[in-house]
Design an enzyme around this catalytic site. Structure first.
Site, PDB file in Angstrom:
ATOM      1  N   GLY A  23      -9.826   6.693  26.438  1.00 44.44           N
ATOM      2  CA  GLY A  23      -9.172   5.990  25.343  1.00 44.44           C
ATOM      3  C   GLY A  23      -7.682   6.196  25.250  1.00 44.44           C
ATOM      4  O   GLY A  23      -7.022   6.585  26.195  1.00 44.44           O
ATOM      5  N   SER A  24      -7.084   5.898  24.122  1.00 46.71           N
ATOM      6  CA  SER A  24      -5.673   6.048  23.788  1.00 46.71           C
ATOM      7  C   SER A  24      -5.152   4.771  23.142  1.00 46.71           C
ATOM      8  O   SER A  24      -5.704   4.335  22.151  1.00 46.71           O
ATOM      9  CB  SER A  24      -4.821   6.448  24.975  1.00 46.71           C
ATOM     10  OG  SER A  24      -3.609   6.975  24.493  1.00 46.71           O
TER      11      SER A  24
END
EC number: 4.1.1.65
Length: 215
Positions: free
Chosen positions: A184-185
C-alpha cells in the site's frame, strides 16, 4: 479493441508481479513447518502463524482481473481519496491513500506513451502524513490525448519498495498494469487545467474502474 490485460474471465485473480521476494520465503516456511508438524512440537508451533502469514501475503499480493471503465481519466489505484488540491499551475492533484488491505497493483489512468519513469529516493513517513511529500517515490509522465499526465507512486511507513512494470517509451492502454507498491501507500494523479474532478474526499476508488474526471 479489447484491453490486452483484461481478456481473462472476470473474477479471476492472479498474483502481482514483484511479490516473489516476500511471498516465496513465507510460503516455503509455512509448507516446511506444516510438513514437519506431525513429528515436531516446535514445527507445529511455527506452522500456525507461518500459515496465517502466508495466507495474508497471498491476499495482499492478489491482482484481480478488471473490466476497464470507459472514460477520459480512471483511477490508477485502489484506495480512498485522501485529498483534492488545486495546484499553482492550474492542475488538480487527486491523492489516493492505499491501505495494506487494498490491491497494490497500479494501472494506467489513460492510454498513451510513458515519457518518463523517475525514481526519487526519500523517507518512509506514513502516507497520510504531510511529510510524506518527501518519501521515496516514482514519478510517471504519460503523453496522452489530454497532454502530459503526471502520476506519482509514493512509498509509506510499511511500503518500502515500488516496482515499476514498464520502462520509458512504452505505449499503454487505459487500465494496463504499470507497477506495484508493496503493502500500500499513496498514489497522486494530476488532472490538467480544465478537467473537472468527479470524486470526493473519502470516496473509495478501484483501479481501472472508478472514473475520476467529469465530462
Amino acid at each position: 479493441m479489447p484491453h490486452s490485460q483484461t481478456s481473462a474471465p472476470r473474477g479471476r485473480v492472479r498474483l502481482a508481479r514483484g511479490a516473489s521476494p516476500w511471498l516465496l520465503p513465507t510460503v516455503a516456511t509455512a509448507a516446511l513447518s506444516l510438513a514437519r508438524s506431525r513429528r515436531s512440537g516446535a514445527a507445529k508451533a511455527v506452522a500456525v502463524p507461518a500459515t496465517a502469514l502466508a495466507a495474508g501475503m497471498l491476499w495482499f499480493f492478489r491482482d484481480p482481473e478488471r473490466e476497464i471503465t470507459q472514460g477520459r481519466v480512471i483511477s490508477p489505484a485502489d484506495g480512498v481519496v485522501q485529498s483534492i488540491m488545486p495546484w499553482k499551475d492550474g492542475r488538480t492533484r487527486v491523492a489516493i491513500f492505499m491501505s495494506p488491505l487494498n490491491v497494490h497493483v497500479n494501472r494506467a489512468p489513460l492510454s498513451g506513451t510513458v515519457t518518463s519513469v523517475e525514481h526519487i529516493p526519500g523517507g518512509f513517513v506514513p502516507a497520510f502524513n504531510k511529510e510524506s511529500e518527501n518519501n521515496e517515490r516514482v514519478v510517471w509522465h504519460f503523453d496522452t490525448e489530454l497532454g502530459d499526465i503526471e502520476m506519482i507512486q509514493i512509498a509509506g511507513a510499511v511500503a518500502r519498495r515500488i516496482v515499476p512494470y514498464i520502462p520509458q517509451g512504452t505505449k499503454v492502454e487505459q487500465g494496463d498494469r504499470i507497477g506495484l507498491i508493496r503493502f500500500g501507500s499513496r498514489v497522486d494523479i494530476y488532472l490538467p487545467e480544465g478537467v473537472e474532478v468527479d470524486v470526493e474526499v473519502g470516496q473509495k476508488t478501484v483501479a481501472g474502474v472508478t472514473r475520476i474526471d467529469r465530462d
